[in-house]
Design a protein around this motif. Structure first.
Motif, PDB file in Angstrom:
ATOM      1  N   ILE A   1      72.451 -12.740  44.575  1.00 38.97           N
ATOM      2  CA  ILE A   1      72.503 -11.472  45.308  1.00 38.97           C
ATOM      3  C   ILE A   1      73.318 -11.638  46.589  1.00 38.97           C
ATOM      4  O   ILE A   1      73.047 -10.995  47.606  1.00 38.97           O
ATOM      5  N   GLU A   2      74.339 -12.485  46.515  1.00 36.87           N
ATOM      6  CA  GLU A   2      75.138 -12.802  47.701  1.00 36.87           C
ATOM      7  C   GLU A   2      75.782 -11.550  48.303  1.00 36.87           C
ATOM      8  O   GLU A   2      75.741 -11.334  49.520  1.00 36.87           O
ATOM      9  N   ARG A   3      76.391 -10.712  47.469  1.00 35.45           N
ATOM     10  CA  ARG A   3      77.038  -9.499  47.969  1.00 35.45           C
ATOM     11  C   ARG A   3      76.003  -8.546  48.569  1.00 35.45           C
ATOM     12  O   ARG A   3      76.249  -7.931  49.610  1.00 35.45           O
ATOM     13  N   SER A   4      74.839  -8.417  47.938  1.00 40.15           N
ATOM     14  CA  SER A   4      73.765  -7.583  48.488  1.00 40.15           C
ATOM     15  C   SER A   4      73.394  -8.018  49.899  1.00 40.15           C
ATOM     16  O   SER A   4      73.233  -7.192  50.804  1.00 40.15           O
ATOM     17  N   MET A   5      73.250  -9.321  50.104  1.00 43.67           N
ATOM     18  CA  MET A   5      72.829  -9.821  51.413  1.00 43.67           C
ATOM     19  C   MET A   5      73.921  -9.624  52.463  1.00 43.67           C
ATOM     20  O   MET A   5      73.635  -9.369  53.634  1.00 43.67           O
ATOM     21  N   GLN A   6      75.182  -9.731  52.061  1.00 43.19           N
ATOM     22  CA  GLN A   6      76.284  -9.459  52.987  1.00 43.19           C
ATOM     23  C   GLN A   6      76.282  -7.997  53.419  1.00 43.19           C
ATOM     24  O   GLN A   6      76.470  -7.687  54.601  1.00 43.19           O
ATOM     25  N   MET A   7      76.056  -7.111  52.462  1.00 45.66           N
ATOM     26  CA  MET A   7      76.014  -5.686  52.772  1.00 45.66           C
ATOM     27  C   MET A   7      74.805  -5.357  53.645  1.00 45.66           C
ATOM     28  O   MET A   7      74.877  -4.496  54.523  1.00 45.66           O
ATOM     29  N   LEU A   8      73.712  -6.058  53.430  1.00 42.79           N
ATOM     30  CA  LEU A   8      72.520  -5.847  54.246  1.00 42.79           C
ATOM     31  C   LEU A   8      72.799  -6.180  55.707  1.00 42.79           C
ATOM     32  O   LEU A   8      72.386  -5.443  56.610  1.00 42.79           O
ATOM     33  N   GLU A   9      73.488  -7.272  55.944  1.00 39.54           N
ATOM     34  CA  GLU A   9      73.817  -7.643  57.323  1.00 39.54           C
ATOM     35  C   GLU A   9      74.695  -6.588  57.979  1.00 39.54           C
ATOM     36  O   GLU A   9      74.544  -6.271  59.159  1.00 39.54           O
TER      37      GLU A   9
ATOM     38  N   LEU B   1      74.488  -0.873  61.599  1.00 38.54           N
ATOM     39  CA  LEU B   1      74.971   0.505  61.555  1.00 38.54           C
ATOM     40  C   LEU B   1      73.896   1.550  61.299  1.00 38.54           C
ATOM     41  O   LEU B   1      73.995   2.686  61.786  1.00 38.54           O
ATOM     42  N   ILE B   2      72.870   1.200  60.529  1.00 40.12           N
ATOM     43  CA  ILE B   2      71.912   2.194  60.034  1.00 40.12           C
ATOM     44  C   ILE B   2      70.512   1.820  60.499  1.00 40.12           C
ATOM     45  O   ILE B   2      69.992   0.761  60.111  1.00 40.12           O
ATOM     46  N   PRO B   3      69.872   2.644  61.316  1.00 39.76           N
ATOM     47  CA  PRO B   3      68.483   2.352  61.707  1.00 39.76           C
ATOM     48  C   PRO B   3      67.588   2.270  60.468  1.00 39.76           C
ATOM     49  O   PRO B   3      67.561   3.193  59.655  1.00 39.76           O
ATOM     50  N   GLY B   4      66.884   1.143  60.330  1.00 32.68           N
ATOM     51  CA  GLY B   4      66.043   0.974  59.155  1.00 32.68           C
ATOM     52  C   GLY B   4      66.796   0.590  57.910  1.00 32.68           C
ATOM     53  O   GLY B   4      66.221   0.569  56.821  1.00 32.68           O
ATOM     54  N   VAL B   5      68.094   0.341  58.021  1.00 33.41           N
ATOM     55  CA  VAL B   5      68.970  -0.143  56.948  1.00 33.41           C
ATOM     56  C   VAL B   5      69.373   0.953  55.960  1.00 33.41           C
ATOM     57  O   VAL B   5      70.509   1.017  55.513  1.00 33.41           O
ATOM     58  N   THR B   6      68.447   1.834  55.586  1.00 31.02           N
ATOM     59  CA  THR B   6      68.755   2.857  54.579  1.00 31.02           C
ATOM     60  C   THR B   6      68.023   4.146  54.932  1.00 31.02           C
ATOM     61  O   THR B   6      67.381   4.249  55.970  1.00 31.02           O
ATOM     62  N   GLN B   7      68.107   5.146  54.072  1.00 29.77           N
ATOM     63  CA  GLN B   7      67.674   6.492  54.440  1.00 29.77           C
ATOM     64  C   GLN B   7      66.202   6.757  54.131  1.00 29.77           C
ATOM     65  O   GLN B   7      65.607   7.698  54.664  1.00 29.77           O
ATOM     66  N   SER B   8      65.616   5.988  53.258  1.00 27.83           N
ATOM     67  CA  SER B   8      64.213   6.150  52.887  1.00 27.83           C
ATOM     68  C   SER B   8      63.446   4.865  53.183  1.00 27.83           C
ATOM     69  O   SER B   8      63.904   3.768  52.834  1.00 27.83           O
ATOM     70  N   MET B   9      62.286   5.001  53.807  1.00 33.61           N
ATOM     71  CA  MET B   9      61.460   3.822  54.083  1.00 33.61           C
ATOM     72  C   MET B   9      61.121   3.071  52.802  1.00 33.61           C
ATOM     73  O   MET B   9      60.984   1.850  52.797  1.00 33.61           O
ATOM     74  N   MET B  10      60.970   3.820  51.698  1.00 29.02           N
ATOM     75  CA  MET B  10      60.562   3.202  50.448  1.00 29.02           C
ATOM     76  C   MET B  10      61.658   2.370  49.794  1.00 29.02           C
ATOM     77  O   MET B  10      61.400   1.652  48.831  1.00 29.02           O
TER      78      MET B  10
END
Length: 426
Positions: free
Chosen positions: A21-29, A34-43
């Motif tokens: 999941i290397e690309r996933s983790m790069q995108m997460l960083e 940029l995004i409070p909470g990383v994404t739009q839904s807490m779930m």
């Protein structure tokens, strides 16, 4: 009757070796900056899964399968947090969008699809004569609360379950004025002893109570008799009974929880499955109540967005004309029986509870212990090509018997691995 799953059965590509999941983790960083909470839904936050051992970002999906940004493929049991009732990229959804897209998305005056989509909705929702469209489930539940206060002239409300993020539901979170809590009572229904407490609170509040907004719990199945008791208690009180069907709508029965429990609500709130993943919500009910929305400031520019309304009309046709409702229930029973048997054989604490098409995976009654055990289980399932939430999951119309059996086999194998690692003792 046509079956809702008409495409050939497909299983996810095998994942060999450790999950990449290397690309996933790069995108997460990047997202953390940029995004409070990383994404739009807490779930959907990565902390809700097995962070570091579970994909964070998906690239696309077809039917019941999804691909992550690293090229791994999974069988999806999350289903867009219940919104993807027919699976990903269903022909009815794609067709409705394509047929309307060239005409525009949002127009300067009402369009005909507002009428046709409303008609399709009220034809299948018991006790509904009118409806209004919004965009999110919290929009619909908030409109229902405001309308109930207007109709009854009362201010206090009882909320049961999660009804949205707006102030009158999340009155005990930062940023909400303390005074909001004075007019809201939150009641659980996790165990049978909670039931008489709810009925007693309705009677206690008496003529102060505008509405009871009920979202059914997912860890057990409420009895028809109890839901009818709540309906009767509200009637005796002059209180409006509102069913929050943001999740249960178009899943428990064609007509939703009203049909399932044999009860008429004063209003129902719908979203998620109303447009099989397109952004849409609604409140529906008898004309004597819904007509009074005209007297309120309840308005949204995007409620008349054409594509979502067209999809709503199309997917309701699928629900009506296929075996969708019966099929997801049957597959849910198959999953429950297989998973519970596999867990018992492995000496694992895992069990599935709740409604057939809405399986709740439970490892322990204590919430902290449950999360502690579910995170390694989620990671083990992801390595076997299955995406699971740590509690409520969903059956969709694209799932097949072969795919459900694939999940059951993955559960059995994952539990054996966790037992060998000492995650739980038999």
């Amino acid at each position: 009757m046509e079956t809702v799953a008409s495409k050939p059965t497909t299983l996810p590509r095998a994942i060999t070796g450790p999950l990449n999941i290397e690309r996933s983790m790069q995108m997460l960083e990047a997202a953390r900056k940029l995004i409070p909470g990383v994404t739009q839904s807490m779930m959907k936050r990565p902390e809700m899964f097995a962070l570091g051992e579970f994909p964070v970002y998906l690239a696309g999906g077809q039917g019941a399968l999804v691909d992550d940004v690293d090229g791994n493929q999974y069988l999806d049991m999350i289903c867009g947090l219940a919104a993807n009732t027919l699976g990903h990229n269903h022909p009815a959804v794609v067709g409705a969008i394509q047929s309307h897209l060239a005409k525009g998305v949002l127009h300067s005056l009402p369009t005909e699809v507002e009428i046709s989509a409303t008609l399709a909705l009220v034809e299948i929702i018991p006790n509904a004569e009118m409806a209004r469209f919004f965009k999110t489930g919290a929009d619909a539940t908030s409109a229902a609360v405001r309308l109930s206060r207007h109709i009854t002239g009362r201010e206090h409300i009882i909320t049961v379950g999660y009804n949205g993020w707006h102030d009158h539901f999340q009155f005990d979170t930062p940023g909400v004025p303390k005074a909001v809590a004075d007019n809201t009572t939150r009641m659980p229904l996790f165990t049978p002893p909670d039931e008489p407490a709810l009925l007693a609170k309705i009677a206690e509040l008496g003529d102060k109570l505008a509405c009871v907004l009920l979202s059914v719990p997912y860890n057990r199945v409420l009895s028809r008799e109890f839901v009818q008791e709540v309906r009767a208690a509200c009637t005796a009180n002059g209180t409006l009974f509102i069913l929050d069907e943001v999740v249960t709508g178009f899943r428990l029965a064609l007509g939703g929880a009203q049909e399932f429990f044999g009860v008429d609500a004063d209003m129902v709130c719908l979203s998620k499955g109303i447009a099989a993943g397109m952004p849409l919500s609604a409140i529906a009910g008898p004309e004597r109540h819904l007509r009074r929305l005209d007297e309120l400031q309840v308005s949204t520019t995007f409620g008349g967005e054409v594509l979502s309304l067209a999809v709503c009309e199309a997917v309701i046709g699928v629900y009506r004309e296929t075996d969708y409702v019966a099929r997801i229930a049957e597959l849910g029973r198959r999953l429950r029986a297989g998973v519970n048997a596999a867990a018992e054989a492995a000496g694992a604490p895992l069990r599935i509870y709740g409604y057939d098409p809405i399986p709740l995976f439970l490892m322990a009654k204590d919430p902290a212990e449950h999360v502690k055990l579910m995170q390694p289980f989620q990671a083990a399932m992801a390595r076997r090509g299955v995406l699971l939430r740590r509690d409520v999951n969903f059956i969709c119309g694209a799932h097949t018997e072969e795919q459900i059996d694939f999940v059951i086999a993955a559960v059995a194998d994952a539990l054996r691995e966790l037992q060998q690692k000492g995650v739980f003792s038999s």
